[in-house]
Design a protein around this motif. Structure first.
Motif, PDB file in Angstrom:
ATOM      1  N   ALA A  47      57.251  65.150   0.580  1.00 37.50           N
ATOM      2  CA  ALA A  47      56.210  64.122   0.471  1.00 37.50           C
ATOM      3  C   ALA A  47      56.780  62.836  -0.117  1.00 37.50           C
ATOM      4  O   ALA A  47      56.414  61.732   0.325  1.00 37.50           O
ATOM      5  N   ILE A  48      57.684  62.947  -1.079  1.00 35.94           N
ATOM      6  CA  ILE A  48      58.327  61.763  -1.649  1.00 35.94           C
ATOM      7  C   ILE A  48      59.185  61.077  -0.592  1.00 35.94           C
ATOM      8  O   ILE A  48      59.114  59.856  -0.403  1.00 35.94           O
ATOM      9  N   GLU A  49      59.976  61.863   0.125  1.00 31.49           N
ATOM     10  CA  GLU A  49      60.848  61.297   1.159  1.00 31.49           C
ATOM     11  C   GLU A  49      60.057  60.645   2.284  1.00 31.49           C
ATOM     12  O   GLU A  49      60.501  59.666   2.875  1.00 31.49           O
ATOM     13  N   ALA A  50      58.870  61.162   2.557  1.00 35.49           N
ATOM     14  CA  ALA A  50      58.014  60.594   3.600  1.00 35.49           C
ATOM     15  C   ALA A  50      57.220  59.390   3.087  1.00 35.49           C
ATOM     16  O   ALA A  50      56.527  58.735   3.862  1.00 35.49           O
ATOM     17  N   GLY A  51      57.299  59.126   1.792  1.00 31.26           N
ATOM     18  CA  GLY A  51      56.567  58.015   1.218  1.00 31.26           C
ATOM     19  C   GLY A  51      55.103  58.315   0.957  1.00 31.26           C
ATOM     20  O   GLY A  51      54.314  57.409   0.689  1.00 31.26           O
ATOM     21  N   ILE A  53      53.892  60.301  -1.521  1.00 37.39           N
ATOM     22  CA  ILE A  53      53.629  60.223  -2.963  1.00 37.39           C
ATOM     23  C   ILE A  53      54.741  59.413  -3.608  1.00 37.39           C
ATOM     24  O   ILE A  53      55.830  59.267  -3.053  1.00 37.39           O
ATOM     25  N   SER A  54      54.442  58.893  -4.767  1.00 34.54           N
ATOM     26  CA  SER A  54      55.392  58.049  -5.491  1.00 34.54           C
ATOM     27  C   SER A  54      56.639  58.835  -5.870  1.00 34.54           C
ATOM     28  O   SER A  54      56.571  60.024  -6.178  1.00 34.54           O
ATOM     29  N   ILE A  97      45.742  65.428  -5.812  1.00 36.53           N
ATOM     30  CA  ILE A  97      46.809  65.067  -4.871  1.00 36.53           C
ATOM     31  C   ILE A  97      46.674  63.608  -4.433  1.00 36.53           C
ATOM     32  O   ILE A  97      47.658  62.888  -4.327  1.00 36.53           O
ATOM     33  N   ALA A  98      45.440  63.153  -4.210  1.00 36.69           N
ATOM     34  CA  ALA A  98      45.217  61.756  -3.841  1.00 36.69           C
ATOM     35  C   ALA A  98      45.710  60.815  -4.944  1.00 36.69           C
ATOM     36  O   ALA A  98      46.216  59.730  -4.662  1.00 36.69           O
ATOM     37  N   ALA A  99      45.577  61.242  -6.188  1.00 36.62           N
ATOM     38  CA  ALA A  99      46.027  60.419  -7.312  1.00 36.62           C
ATOM     39  C   ALA A  99      47.552  60.267  -7.317  1.00 36.62           C
ATOM     40  O   ALA A  99      48.078  59.300  -7.884  1.00 36.62           O
ATOM     41  N   LEU A 100      48.264  61.186  -6.698  1.00 37.70           N
ATOM     42  CA  LEU A 100      49.721  61.118  -6.614  1.00 37.70           C
ATOM     43  C   LEU A 100      50.173  60.205  -5.483  1.00 37.70           C
ATOM     44  O   LEU A 100      51.371  59.894  -5.384  1.00 37.70           O
ATOM     45  N   SER A 101      49.262  59.803  -4.654  1.00 36.26           N
ATOM     46  CA  SER A 101      49.576  59.029  -3.444  1.00 36.26           C
ATOM     47  C   SER A 101      50.359  57.762  -3.771  1.00 36.26           C
ATOM     48  O   SER A 101      50.073  57.070  -4.747  1.00 36.26           O
TER      49      SER A 101
END
Length: 103
Positions: A47-51, A53-54, A97-101
């Motif tokens: 998810a980080i690599e895909a952008g 999540i931060s 999870i949305a808050a990690l976006s």
């Protein structure tokens, strides 16, 4: 899917209610980490690599999320209405999870 499985009486009894008592808390956590932590870490890294999540340290976040999932599972297993509790927790996890976006 994990929380849905936690609504099943067999899963509740074996994995969540009796497991920690029979195996002991340390061994139960060791098994949970072995089978779940790597999946959570890989998902977060992707998810980080895909952008999605931060960028942040993956390991601490994975442990925090695993703890949240463990507690959520226990809440479902002990609920008077496990399916209703699963739905409520699902909404809560969606918000988390949305808050990690990253967006």
């Amino acid at each position: 899917m994990f929380l849905q499985a936690c609504t099943e009486p067999e899963a509740q009894r074996i994995a969540l209610l009796d497991g920690p008592s029979v195996l002991g808390w340390d061994r139960w956590r060791e098994i949970a980490a072995k089978h779940g932590l790597g999946l959570i870490e890989a998902s977060l890294q992707a998810a980080i690599e895909a952008g999605a999540i931060s960028d942040q340290p993956v390991r601490p976040l994975a442990h925090v999320l695993m703890g949240a999932l463990d507690e959520a599972a226990m809440l479902v297993a002990r609920a008077e209405d496990p399916e209703q509790m699963r739905a409520e927790i699902g909404r809560t996890l969606d918000s988390l999870i949305a808050a990690l976006s990253a967006g």
